[in-house]
Structure formats: C-alpha cells, structure tokens
Scaffold this active site. Sequence first.
Site, short mmCIF file in Angstrom:
data_model
loop_
_atom_site.label_atom_id
_atom_site.label_comp_id
_atom_site.label_asym_id
_atom_site.label_seq_id
_atom_site.Cartn_x
_atom_site.Cartn_y
_atom_site.Cartn_z
N ARG A 94 32.89 37.39 38.95
CA ARG A 94 32.58 38.81 39.30
C ARG A 94 31.38 39.15 38.39
NH1 ARG A 94 35.48 44.40 38.81
NH2 ARG A 94 34.55 45.47 40.73
N HIS B 204 27.76 40.76 39.96
CA HIS B 204 27.43 42.16 39.49
C HIS B 204 26.05 42.35 38.76
CE1 HIS B 204 31.08 45.02 40.32
NE2 HIS B 204 31.29 43.93 41.24
N ASP B 205 25.76 41.22 37.98
CA ASP B 205 24.67 40.90 37.56
C ASP B 205 23.30 40.91 38.48
OD1 ASP B 205 22.78 40.96 35.17
OD2 ASP B 205 23.02 38.59 35.34
N ASP C 178 19.84 38.64 35.63
CA ASP C 178 19.03 38.64 34.19
C ASP C 178 19.90 39.03 33.05
OD1 ASP C 178 19.46 41.41 34.88
OD2 ASP C 178 17.41 42.09 34.31
N SER D 200 21.36 41.55 32.41
CA SER D 200 21.32 43.12 32.10
C SER D 200 22.62 43.58 32.14
CB SER D 200 20.25 43.99 33.08
OG SER D 200 20.69 43.64 34.42
N GLU E 49 24.15 49.66 32.42
CA GLU E 49 24.67 48.96 33.58
C GLU E 49 26.24 49.21 33.59
OE1 GLU E 49 23.16 45.75 35.52
OE2 GLU E 49 21.09 46.27 34.92
N ASN F 203 30.87 49.58 37.43
CA ASN F 203 31.28 48.33 36.46
C ASN F 203 32.16 48.31 35.55
OD1 ASN F 203 29.22 46.57 37.73
ND2 ASN F 203 27.47 47.36 36.29
N HIS G 152 37.05 36.06 46.08
CA HIS G 152 38.36 36.81 46.20
C HIS G 152 39.34 36.09 46.33
CE1 HIS G 152 36.13 40.77 47.16
NE2 HIS G 152 35.89 40.42 45.85
N THR G 153 39.40 34.65 46.41
CA THR G 153 40.44 33.77 46.33
C THR G 153 40.95 33.67 44.97
OG1 THR G 153 41.21 31.14 46.68
CG2 THR G 153 38.75 31.83 45.65
N ASP H 21 44.48 37.12 45.87
CA ASP H 21 44.97 36.17 46.78
C ASP H 21 46.39 35.45 46.27
OD1 ASP H 21 45.87 33.65 48.35
OD2 ASP H 21 44.15 32.37 47.30
N THR I 29 47.64 31.71 46.45
CA THR I 29 47.18 30.63 45.47
C THR I 29 46.19 31.45 44.50
OG1 THR I 29 45.39 29.77 46.55
CG2 THR I 29 47.24 28.59 47.10
N ASP J 131 40.04 28.10 46.45
CA ASP J 131 40.19 27.31 47.49
C ASP J 131 39.87 28.05 48.86
OD1 ASP J 131 42.26 29.05 47.75
OD2 ASP J 131 43.72 27.47 47.32
C1 HEM Z 1 31.46 41.59 49.70
C2 HEM Z 1 31.37 42.40 48.96
C3 HEM Z 1 32.36 43.01 47.92
C4 HEM Z 1 33.11 43.74 47.69
C5 HEM Z 1 33.35 45.09 48.47
C6 HEM Z 1 33.97 43.39 46.44
C7 HEM Z 1 34.75 44.25 45.90
C8 HEM Z 1 35.47 44.04 44.93
C9 HEM Z 1 36.74 44.81 44.17
C10 HEM Z 1 36.98 46.18 44.66
C11 HEM Z 1 37.34 44.24 43.39
C12 HEM Z 1 38.53 44.58 42.39
C13 HEM Z 1 38.03 45.45 41.07
C14 HEM Z 1 39.17 45.72 40.34
O1 HEM Z 1 39.93 46.42 40.85
O2 HEM Z 1 39.27 45.26 39.10
C15 HEM Z 1 36.92 42.77 43.26
C16 HEM Z 1 37.12 41.72 42.48
C17 HEM Z 1 36.52 40.54 42.37
N1 HEM Z 1 35.29 40.28 43.03
FE1 HEM Z 1 34.30 41.18 44.39
N2 HEM Z 1 33.43 42.16 45.96
C18 HEM Z 1 32.62 41.79 46.77
C19 HEM Z 1 31.91 40.54 46.66
C20 HEM Z 1 32.19 39.51 45.51
C21 HEM Z 1 31.34 38.50 45.44
C22 HEM Z 1 30.18 38.01 46.29
C23 HEM Z 1 31.87 37.92 44.38
C24 HEM Z 1 31.20 36.59 43.75
C25 HEM Z 1 30.72 35.60 44.00
C26 HEM Z 1 32.96 38.58 43.89
C27 HEM Z 1 34.02 38.32 42.90
C28 HEM Z 1 34.99 38.98 42.47
C29 HEM Z 1 36.05 38.48 41.76
C30 HEM Z 1 36.08 37.24 41.05
C31 HEM Z 1 36.93 39.60 41.48
C32 HEM Z 1 38.24 39.64 40.41
C33 HEM Z 1 37.71 40.20 39.41
C34 HEM Z 1 38.68 39.89 38.11
O3 HEM Z 1 39.86 39.15 38.42
O4 HEM Z 1 38.32 40.26 36.99
N3 HEM Z 1 33.27 39.72 44.77
N4 HEM Z 1 35.70 42.53 44.11
#
Ligand code: HEM
Length: 325
Positions: free
Chosen positions: A61, A65-66, A73, A75, A87, A93, A195-196, A243, A246, A251
């Site tokens: 994540r 966000h970077d 970069d 940042s 940031e 963030n 989000h898997t 998820d 799993t 996956d």
């Molecule tokens: C498509 C639009 C996206 C939205 C609206 C979104 C939104 C979110 C939100 C709201 C969370 C929960 C944060 C929290 O409550 O702590 C989250 C977690 C996460 N997001 Fe996304 N996200 C998106 C795309 C992505 C992308 C593109 C990636 C990486 C390639 C990503 C990777 C992750 C990961 C791995 C988590 C879990 C973080 C953790 O366990 O610390 N997300 N996302």
Amino acid sequence: MGGAGIRVLAAVLALAAATRCAAQLKQDYYAAVCPNLESIVQDAVAKKVQETAIAVGATIRLFFHDCFVEGCDASVILVSTGNNTAEKDHPSNLSLAGDGFDTVIQAKAAVDAVPQCANQVSCADILALATRDAIVLAGGPTYPVELGRLDGLSSTSTSVDGKLPPPSFNLDQLTAIFAANNLSQTDMIALSAAHTVGFAHCGTFSSRIQPAAVDPTLDASYAAELQAACPAGVDPNIALEIDPITPHAFDNQYFINLVQGRGLFTSDQVLFSDDRSRPTVVQWSQNSSDFEQAFVAAMTNLGRVGVKTDPSQGNIRRDCAFLNN
Ligand code: HEM
C-alpha cells in the site's frame, strides 16, 4: 495551429516525455555499483515479514500511495519538519501502517551496510523492490523490477489532496484517477486485487453496513459478519482482514469474493456490480494465471508513474525519512 491541434501536440509531447522517463528505468540499473542489490533487499524484506506479516500489505500500500502522489519517488516516506507537513501526515495517509515504512528503512540499512552499495540506491527503488518481494513472500507472482528512480526533493500534505481514491469511489471515478496516472481500467482492476492481503479499519466501510440501509450489492451474510465485527461506536482502531478467506495469500481470491458480493469497499464491489468491469472480474476469478499476468503488467506500469531520473529532479537520499542536508 488551432486549439485542438495544440492540445493534440501537447498530448503527444506529454506521452513522449512519459515514455522517455519510463525508458530510462532498467532492470540492471545498479549492476555495476551494487550487483547483489536484489538479494540484499529480498533478505531484509523476508526478515521483516517473518517478524510481522503485517509488513506485506503495509509495504504494498505504501508503494501505491507513493506513486500516486508526485510519482514513485519515496516522497511518502519523508517526515514532517518544523515548517512543513509532509505527505505521510495527510489524512489519507495516516492509516499507512508503520511496518511498511520500517520495511524500507530496514532494507535501506541492509543495502548501505555493504560498502560498495552504500548511498548508491534510491529509497524509491528500494520501495519498488520491497513491494515485489512482499508480494512474492505472500505467494503472488514474481516479476522483474525496473530501476533508476531518484528520490523526490519535497513532500507536502497539500500535494496529496485529490490524488488518492477514497473507498467510496464508483467505476468512473476510479477509472479517471488511474487514467490520470497513465493507468488503464484493466490496470486499475488488476491493482485493486492487492486487497487480497492486509487490513481495513471499520470506518472505511461502515457506511455500507448501516442496519437501516445495508448496501444491496453486499452479500447479506457478509454484511451481518461485518456488522458484528464493527458495531456502531466500535473502537476506531479496530481493523479487519480485507480478504477474510485467504488473508495472508496473494491470490485471485479477491475476485472470487467480489463475485460472491464479498468485496469490502464500495470501490471493490463496484468492479463486479458495474457491467463494464464485471467480465474482467469474472474472468480473473476463474483464471489466476490470467490475473497474475495482468497484475504484473499493471505493477510495472504503476512503477513508472511520474518517475524522476534527471538529477535536477531528485537524488539518492541517505536517510529515506529525511532530505539530504
Ligand atoms: C482502487 C482504489 C483503491 C482504494 C479506494 C483503496 C482503498 C483502501 C482502503 C480504504 C484501505 C484500508 C486502509 C485502512 O483502513 O487502514 C486500503 C488498504 C489497502 N490497500 Fe487499497 N485502495 C485502492 C487501491 C489499492 C492499490 C492499487 C493497491 C496496491 C497496488 C492497494 C493496496 C492496499 C493494501 C495492501 C491494503 C492493506 C494495507 C495494510 O494492511 O496495511 N490499494 N485500501
């Protein structure tokens, strides 16, 4: 030349510039100065993930966000100083887990401990490598990481405004914000599958499970499980696995969940609800190698977003959390 002609020319020049930047990244960028870079980072990430599996989602994540704010970069890793809010302190963030930052700090320390490599490798590249390694450690696909990004010279909270998608976004909004980063709708669907793994706080989906108005695209029994785990007035620090089937495996279960109405955020479930993205979701729920192929392509594209390769734009930070000097 008319207005339309100028716009076309501007678009062509912008595309050429983007292609030129991306073309400057290359897999063997550090081959001469730090030949064992990949294994040094890999070992450091493996050690960190062994200490805490939370580091997997946190690192992935952090990379997203970077890249979406001022390009890939590093940042997002800079800390706020007396007169500058960075940031990482923007509201979007604040939920970035500390273990993602620490993964990069640990990997950077491991790289710098090798005399030949010391202060030769950018934090932005270390984050890109660590992200790939985290994905692989969770059982996801491996892929070559393009390198040669410089670290950014600034980080401001205001630069984050409007750059990151909230979980309430619909398909058009998601597609638009990814397009602004040269990423296609297919890239967006593939990348959402991150989000898997990882966790989400109750507040990120609470609007979907209000007893009086449960989101109709949500499976009823999943909605009940979420209501039980996140009742009204719940401690805002409570976070659930995104998820739950799993949670630690990278996956295609994410897409299977979406088909079953078990996408956690509005922005997840809409990928199945909307006719335009549903066929891709269904296909990837049934074919994990098709998904993996699309994911690798999308991660490579994500890693090219706004990269800085000209020394006037960036440098190699000695400490990822602070600007040099
Ligand atoms: C498509 C639009 C996206 C939205 C609206 C979104 C939104 C979110 C939100 C709201 C969370 C929960 C944060 C929290 O409550 O702590 C989250 C977690 C996460 N997001 Fe996304 N996200 C998106 C795309 C992505 C992308 C593109 C990636 C990486 C390639 C990503 C990777 C992750 C990961 C791995 C988590 C879990 C973080 C953790 O366990 O610390 N997300 N996302």
